[in-house]
Scaffold this motif. Structure first.
Motif, PDB file in Angstrom:
ATOM      1  N   LEU A  57       0.677  -1.243  -0.179  1.00  0.00           N
ATOM      2  CA  LEU A  57       0.071   0.052   0.012  1.00  0.00           C
ATOM      3  C   LEU A  57       1.127   1.278   0.014  1.00  0.00           C
ATOM      4  N   THR A  58       0.224   2.411  -0.554  1.00  0.00           N
ATOM      5  CA  THR A  58       1.132   3.554  -0.352  1.00  0.00           C
ATOM      6  C   THR A  58       0.960   4.359   0.794  1.00  0.00           C
ATOM      7  N   VAL A  59       1.869   5.036   1.109  1.00  0.00           N
ATOM      8  CA  VAL A  59       1.706   5.589   2.464  1.00  0.00           C
ATOM      9  C   VAL A  59       0.392   6.424   2.702  1.00  0.00           C
ATOM     10  N   GLY A  60      -0.047   6.957   1.463  1.00  0.00           N
ATOM     11  CA  GLY A  60      -1.347   7.696   1.706  1.00  0.00           C
ATOM     12  C   GLY A  60      -2.423   6.878   2.003  1.00  0.00           C
ATOM     13  N   ASP A  61      -2.448   5.784   1.386  1.00  0.00           N
ATOM     14  CA  ASP A  61      -3.550   4.511   1.863  1.00  0.00           C
ATOM     15  C   ASP A  61      -3.436   4.035   3.297  1.00  0.00           C
ATOM     16  N   ILE A  62      -2.124   3.896   3.763  1.00  0.00           N
ATOM     17  CA  ILE A  62      -1.732   3.391   4.857  1.00  0.00           C
ATOM     18  C   ILE A  62      -2.434   4.413   5.942  1.00  0.00           C
ATOM     19  N   LEU A  63      -2.152   5.518   5.679  1.00  0.00           N
ATOM     20  CA  LEU A  63      -2.767   6.673   6.637  1.00  0.00           C
ATOM     21  C   LEU A  63      -4.416   6.830   6.549  1.00  0.00           C
ATOM     22  N   ARG A 123       4.070   7.265  -2.266  1.00  0.00           N
ATOM     23  CA  ARG A 123       5.146   6.262  -2.329  1.00  0.00           C
ATOM     24  C   ARG A 123       4.925   5.094  -1.432  1.00  0.00           C
ATOM     25  N   VAL A 124       5.491   3.822  -1.678  1.00  0.00           N
ATOM     26  CA  VAL A 124       5.480   2.821  -0.785  1.00  0.00           C
ATOM     27  C   VAL A 124       6.341   2.648   0.268  1.00  0.00           C
ATOM     28  N   PRO A 125       6.201   2.023   1.307  1.00  0.00           N
ATOM     29  CA  PRO A 125       6.912   1.812   2.539  1.00  0.00           C
ATOM     30  C   PRO A 125       8.340   1.520   2.050  1.00  0.00           C
ATOM     31  N   ARG A 126       8.545   0.668   1.183  1.00  0.00           N
ATOM     32  CA  ARG A 126      10.213   0.220   1.066  1.00  0.00           C
ATOM     33  C   ARG A 126      11.019   1.360   0.498  1.00  0.00           C
ATOM     34  N   GLU A 127      10.366   2.376   0.038  1.00  0.00           N
ATOM     35  CA  GLU A 127      11.263   3.522  -0.454  1.00  0.00           C
ATOM     36  C   GLU A 127      11.867   4.276   0.555  1.00  0.00           C
ATOM     37  N   SER A 158      19.126   3.669   0.918  1.00  0.00           N
ATOM     38  CA  SER A 158      18.949   5.134   0.494  1.00  0.00           C
ATOM     39  C   SER A 158      17.171   5.328   0.065  1.00  0.00           C
ATOM     40  N   GLY A 159      16.959   6.380  -0.097  1.00  0.00           N
ATOM     41  CA  GLY A 159      15.682   6.790  -0.192  1.00  0.00           C
ATOM     42  C   GLY A 159      14.907   6.213  -1.463  1.00  0.00           C
ATOM     43  N   HIS A 160      15.317   6.472  -2.629  1.00  0.00           N
ATOM     44  CA  HIS A 160      14.424   6.048  -4.003  1.00  0.00           C
ATOM     45  C   HIS A 160      14.743   4.794  -4.373  1.00  0.00           C
ATOM     46  N   VAL A 161      13.770   3.898  -4.784  1.00  0.00           N
ATOM     47  CA  VAL A 161      13.975   2.636  -5.549  1.00  0.00           C
ATOM     48  C   VAL A 161      13.148   2.824  -6.892  1.00  0.00           C
ATOM     49  N   LEU A 162      13.811   2.313  -7.785  1.00  0.00           N
ATOM     50  CA  LEU A 162      13.055   2.354  -9.170  1.00  0.00           C
ATOM     51  C   LEU A 162      11.829   1.425  -8.875  1.00  0.00           C
ATOM     52  N   ARG A 163      10.801   2.084  -9.430  1.00  0.00           N
ATOM     53  CA  ARG A 163       9.500   0.933  -9.587  1.00  0.00           C
ATOM     54  C   ARG A 163       9.213   0.951 -10.926  1.00  0.00           C
TER      55      ARG A 163
END
Lengths: 279, 313, 610
Positions: A107-113, A147-151, C25-30
């Motif tokens: 889920l995106t952070v927006g959806d989680i919140l 963005r999704v959590p793993r980022e 690091s912050g960004h991961v390519l999606r």
């Protein structure tokens, strides 16, 4: 206690059924009682297996209450149904230890919140605005929403988890080891954030941790757990600096300090204490 | 450990009973046509009724089930509708050929899949890629195509082997070996690569364990780590792979026997199915389940023995 | 059900392979899985094959004017060419027409089996996994029964009972395949059910139905798609096997029947076998490849471009003279750089230009946060980096001789292997996972003394018992005969310390040796290490994130950040008067001695935490 009592746990017993068919149930908590005042933090400290996490989970309805009562804001919630929980979730929230598994990776952070908001019927632009406000509150950029959590790094994820807990402006947040998976400097930032939130919103925390230093830093009152029982509780200063119970003393003496000479002295004190206990 | 074995044994018997009852009821749904099938289209209704009575098919299903079960306890599984041969004898005379093929195949698969899987996991590189590609190819070609291909290539084009077996009850060892080599090759080719691939994964999972690094740090040789520690930890996963392979072989052998005209269980089963010889079909199902239960029990015992948590308690 | 305190930090040491790339690091390519699927050659081939077959089935009447069932006994077994593109079979039927129409049944059979298997396996897996209990028990048992039956035998029985019907066969086969979906779903659901985000959803009052649809289904979606590709391949195999055995419906043209017909005439017209066999293999291969490609694209398991360093076991290591004047150091690391090849090309440097030394009887701490490269530095000294690591620069010398000489890009195992255990010991972070669960503690402890020190088994046991006593284990004999699962974490860590010193090494590398332990146990374990160090006069490198441990144990300290050494010095100097801003920031993050309820960091609102 001078403030109004928000949460009272009275003589709580938690048992899990045994593994085998007719095995004796496994008793994790043996009659535990705590109290948390409005706007206050109760630190709950203990080692692994002491039952401190179970106490937090029982308050949240995630562990079975065998005996005793949990009263929140004047309401008995020991055996609250899922429907009661839904209403209760407005006021009672959680931040877990591991920010890697406490956020759904797909889920995106927006959806989680937005999830807790949606359950309370807050959707659309109102929810969106609230999510933006929350991201701001925990000092995350607005673009985090899509963005999704793993980022995100561990510390940033924990901020998302804190934002989720704050979504409905709760009265009490159970923080279950919220900083123990984080690096030292990240831990400091997350603790700063938690303190800042308490100062501005007046939320109460049940702060579960194995780290006496962390508990001392954020708590008004501290309870020490050992083998499913509370061995000592009282004012934070007192419990974490001049504890009465031998176990708390042992805990305090075992925690190393970042100074070789003071640490050497502490080591000696610890040995003396151990010798005195053994005698 | 003993309680574990007894529990598995009890569960195996329960499986056997459930499968037997279900199969019996299923097969007897169509029992109405059996007499006509045997007697042919010209038979009079009276003759059909008489045949039905003779075979006991005029009784209710539950009565027949009861009869069959009480017979089965004494290893009496009834008689073939067509040849009157007792089912137990019919299966008994076919079993050795089939089991010989299946056991030879599973042993070959076990040895080569373990070697290949280990090699692929340890060396990676081209061995690894080869195992991966072979597994894809092996999974893509159905067993009967492999069999047909082998017949065409080795028996017809190069004439290295006989295309058709000449095994009879009194055949010597040489005939057996000569007749069964090609079928066993077909069975092994069908399962080897995918087994090797799964065993490779099991090995890699174990090689990545922390304790392997600690053993290296203690000065233990790579060979000892691999053959003593990793092989042993990967064994349960490998045995599970092999036991599933074994079940696959019991099915695969039906097709292979039919291609190579081998007088085994598979041919018996296919013939009985086409003719509607229900007692034989029933017998084949029971034999298969028994074999599977025995193999699974052996695997459970080995796994239990390998796992100190089970062994010690 | 119990507390989970002091979980190990996310650090390079626990997962070296993962430490290098993600997470930091912050960004991961999606990119979407579908796009990645199209990019991979196998995925593309699979999709082309399968699309071809689907088109063939849909456009069958347009592709041939022949009737697939029209028998012409005057034109049997014709070779390819003329009116019959691929020739005719033994009944004079057109092979091309039968091939084209056969694709319809083949695909339909696969679809039926897959739909039935999903319809049974998915819901039962969801319920069993989420609620457990009696349903779970019954479902598991049924699954075991279904999985222990060879499909062909069951289908033979069904055929005997209800006659030839590919549809009934495939429905039954779907039932037989449902355990695959059931297990997959159940396992996924069980792991998700225990995830904290599901707990969080429960705390929010989300209903079970919503939790399943929102949090659980998304997790099983991908494995189900992969499983379906596999199931489709299996269904085609089984359906055509039944047809080949002559147990199918004789009125319908199928590929299995065609192979069977070709096989019967293998001496007269072997080529007629080719087309149907090829078609079956191609379609099944298409599904198998699709499954593989899907799995790869979802796991993002792109092969690392760079070839891994060759193992150097066989190569003779040329001795290189070390720098004059440095021979007396027990260990000297010079300008070390370690890198990992990246999936998208290039390398990621995790240790960059690190130089330091350790002398005998000296305890050196390497301090840093996750991703600082401290564990990677330690493992390069031991020569136990993951296989794909590259030493891009630098040298390591131990006791006056190079283990890694300048210019070598990997650890020469033939030089290091004799040192490990004997001269260099290792204490890991996680006590339980570092003991082999299948062997007794005694066996694991005494074995190195036999192989490395050449002791007899009896002498090794004697010494092992002494060692266990010396690390403070109350009943050495009991622990010697115990399996790892029978002792506590603190005891297991003492066993590992005993193992590290068992062959009297000169240097011990301890990677976060107390991080996984409770604080009271940590104090005791540190006592054991300190006492041994003072008695044996060994050098120790302690990798840690905890300044308290540093103060308790170390003589000198190295501070690492992002792979580089930012500051080194005597322990008092670093802890009392740190020079580098990063060291100061770390120390100011310490809670000890701070006024409670005050802010710890000046810039804590920046949200720039790692």
């Amino acid at each position: 206690m001078t403030t109004d009592t928000l949460l009272t746990v009275d003589d709580l017993v938690v048992e899990y059924p045994g593994k085998a068919m007719f095995a004796k149930p496994f008793r994790v908590l043996h009659g535990v009682s705590i109290e948390i005042g409005a706007g206050q933090t109760l630190g709950l400290v203990g080692e692994s297996g002491s039952g401190k996490t179970t106490l937090g989970r029982a308050v949240l309805g995630l562990a079975p209450v065998t005996q005793g009562t949990i009263t929140f804001d004047g309401q008995d919630i020991s055996h609250a149904s899922r429907k009661d929980r839904r209403a209760l979730s407005r006021h009672l929230q959680v931040v877990f230890q591991d920010p890697y598994t406490s956020l759904n990776p797909s889920l995106t952070v927006g959806d989680i919140l937005a999830e807790p908001l949606g359950i309370q019927g807050i959707t659309g632009t109102e929810a969106r605005a609230r999510v933006k406000e929350l991201l701001d509150r925990v000092h995350l950029p607005q673009d985090a929403m899509s963005r999704v959590p793993r980022e995100f790094s561990g510390g940033q994820r924990q901020r998302v988890a804190i934002a989720r807990a704050l979504a409905l402006r709760p009265k009490l947040i159970v923080c279950d080891e919220p900083v123990s998976a984080l690096d030292l400097s990240t831990q400091a930032r997350v603790l700063d954030l938690l303190l800042e939130i308490q100062q501005t919103t007046g939320v109460s925390y049940l702060f579960v941790s194995h780290d006496l230093d962390v508990v001392r830093h954020v708590s008004h009152r501290v309870a020490v757990m050992y083998q499913g029982e509370i061995v000592e509780q009282g004012e934070a200063r007192h419990v974490t600096e001049k504890p009465d119970h031998p176990y708390t003393q042992r805990l305090l003496l075992a925690s190393p300090v970042p100074d070789p000479d003071r640490q050497a002295a502490k080591r000696e004190a610890r040995r003396a204490h151990a010798a005195a206990q053994a005698a | 450990m003993l309680t574990m074995i007894l529990r598995r044994l009890a569960s195996g018997v329960a499986v056997l009973i459930v499968v037997a009852v279900l199969t019996f009821v299923l097969l007897n749904l169509s029992a109405g046509n059996v007499a006509r099938n045997i007697l042919g289209d010209q038979a009079t209704p009276d003759a059909v009724a008489a045949k039905n009575a003779e075979l006991g098919l005029d009784q209710p299903v539950l009565t027949r089930l009861g009869d069959w079960l009480s017979g089965a306890v004494h290893l009496d599984f009834g008689k073939s509708f067509f040849t009157n041969e007792p089912v137990f004898t019919a299966i008994g005379s076919r079993l050795p050929v089939t089991l010989a093929m299946v056991i030879a195949s599973i042993l070959l698969i076990a040895v080569f899949a373990t070697l290949l899987g280990m090699l692929a996991a340890v060396r990676r590189g081209w061995v690894d890629s080869a195992v991966q590609v072979l597994a894809i190819v092996g999974n893509s070609i159905p067993g009967f195509v492999i069999g047909v291909l082998l017949v065409w290539l080795l028996a017809i084009t190069w004439q290295v082997f006989n295309a058709v077996s000449n095994i009879s009850p009194g055949s010597g060892v040489q005939t057996w070996v000569g007749s069964l080599t090609l079928p066993v090759i077909a069975l092994v080719i069908n399962g080897l690569a995918s087994a090797a691939q799964q065993i490779r994964s099991a090995f890699i999972r174990q090689l990545d364990q922390d304790y392997v690094r600690t053993l290296r740090s203690r000065g233990i040789s790579e060979r000892e780590i691999l053959f003593k520690h990793v092989l042993r930890s990967a064994a349960p996963a490998g045995l599970t792979v092999l036991s599933l392979q074994f079940i696959g072989l019991l099915g695969g052998v039906v097709i292979i026997e039919s291609i190579f005209a081998i007088p085994g269980m598979g041919r018996l089963a296919v013939d009985a199915t086409t003719k509607g010889d229900l007692p034989i079909v029933m017998g084949v199902v029971i034999y298969t389940v028994v074999v599977v239960i025995v193999v699974n029990l052996i695997v459970d015992i080995i796994n239990g023995w390998l796992n100190p948590k089970v062994r010690v308690s | 059900m119990t507390d989970s305190t002091s979980s190990p930090r996310v650090d390079g040491g626990t997962a070296p392979a993962a430490a290098a790339p993600s997470g930091q690091s912050g960004h991961v390519l999606r990119s979407s899985p579908l796009r990645r699927l199209l990019k991979s050659p196998t995925g593309l081939i699979a999709l082309v094959i399968l699309a071809g077959v689907v088109l063939m089935a849909l456009l069958a009447p347009l592709l041939t004017s022949q009737d697939p069932n029209h028998a012409d006994l005057t034109a049997v077994l014709l070779p390819p060419g003329g009116d019959h593109l691929l020739g005719t079979d033994s009944a004079g039927r057109d092979i091309w027409a039968r091939l084209v129409f056969g694709s319809r049944l083949t695909l339909a059979a696969a679809a039926v089996a897959a739909v039935v298997a999903i319809a049974i396996g998915l819901p039962s897996g969801l319920v069993a996994g989420y609620y457990g209990g009696i349903f779970d028990g019954v479902a598991n048992w049924s699954t075991n029964v279904l999985m222990s039956l060879p499909a062909i035998i069951v289908l033979l029985a069904v055929r005997a009972a209800v006659g030839p019907s590919v549809w009934i066969s495939m429905v039954i086969f779907g039932v037989l395949l449902s355990p695959g979906y059931y297990r997959l779903t159940r396992t996924a659901v069980q792991s998700v059910r225990n995830e904290l985000y599901v707990d969080a959803a429960r705390v929010s009052g989300l209903s079970d139905g919503r939790i399943i649809s929102r949090h659980v289904l998304s997790v099983v979606r991908a494995p189900i798609i992969i499983q379906t590709a596999i199931v489709a391949g299996l269904s085609i195999t089984v359906a055509s096997s039944l047809d080949f055995l002559g147990l199918g419906d004789p009125t319908v043209p199928t590929w299995g029947v065609m192979v069977s017909d070709g096989f019967k005439n293998i001496y007269r017209q072997p080529i007629s076998l080719l087309w149907s066999s090829l078609a079956i293999t191609l379609v099944i291969g298409g599904f198998v490849l699709l499954g593989n490609a899907l799995r790869d694209s979802l796991e993002d398991l792109e092969k690392t471009k760079e070839k891994r360093a060759k193992p150097a076991g066989g190569r003779r290591a040329r001795p290189v003279a070390v720098e004059v004047g440095t021979e007396h150091h027990l260990l000297k690391v010079t300008d070390l750089q370690v890198a990992y090849p990246q999936p998208r090309g290039g390398r990621k440097v995790v240790v960059d230009g690190v130089s330091f030394h350790v002398d005998r009887d000296e305890v050196v701490g390497i301090v840093g946060e996750s991703g600082s490269g401290k564990s990677q530095t330690a493992f390069s000294i031991l020569g136990l980096l993951p296989d794909n690591a590259i030493l891009t620069r630098g040298a390591i010398q131990f006791d006056g001789a190079y283990t890694v000489a300048p210019g070598e890009d990997h650890v020469t195992q033939s030089r290091l292997a004799p040192l490990r255990g004997k001269r260099i010991g290792y204490i890991p972070q996680e006590p339980m996972s570092n003991l082999d669960p299948a062997f007794t503690i005694g066996a694991q402890l005494s074995r190195p003394m036999v192989t490395v020190m050449g002791l007899s088994k009896k002498a090794a046991k004697q010494r092992a018992l002494q060692l266990l006593a010396s690390v403070g284990i109350p009943d050495p004999n009991r622990t010697y005969h115990a399996y790892p699962h029978e002792v506590s974490g603190g005891m297991a860590q003492r066993v590992l310390i005993a193992g590290a010193i068992s062959c009297e090494p000169d240097l011990i590398i301890a990677d976060e040796p107390t991080t996984a332990l409770d604080v009271t146990v940590q104090a005791e374990v540190l006592d054991v290490m300190r006492e041994l160090q003072q008695r044996l006069k060994i050098g120790i490198i302690i990798v840690t994130h905890n300044f308290g441990v540093v103060a308790d144990m170390c003589d000198r300290v190295l501070v690492m950040q992002d792979g580089s050494l930012v500051e080194t010095g005597a322990v008092r100097q670093i802890l009392h008067a740190p020079q580098h801003p990063y060291t100061r920031m770390l120390l100011s993050s310490m809670l000890e001695g701070k006024t409670p309820m005050t802010h710890l960091l000046a810039d804590s609102t920046a949200g720039s935490d790692r």
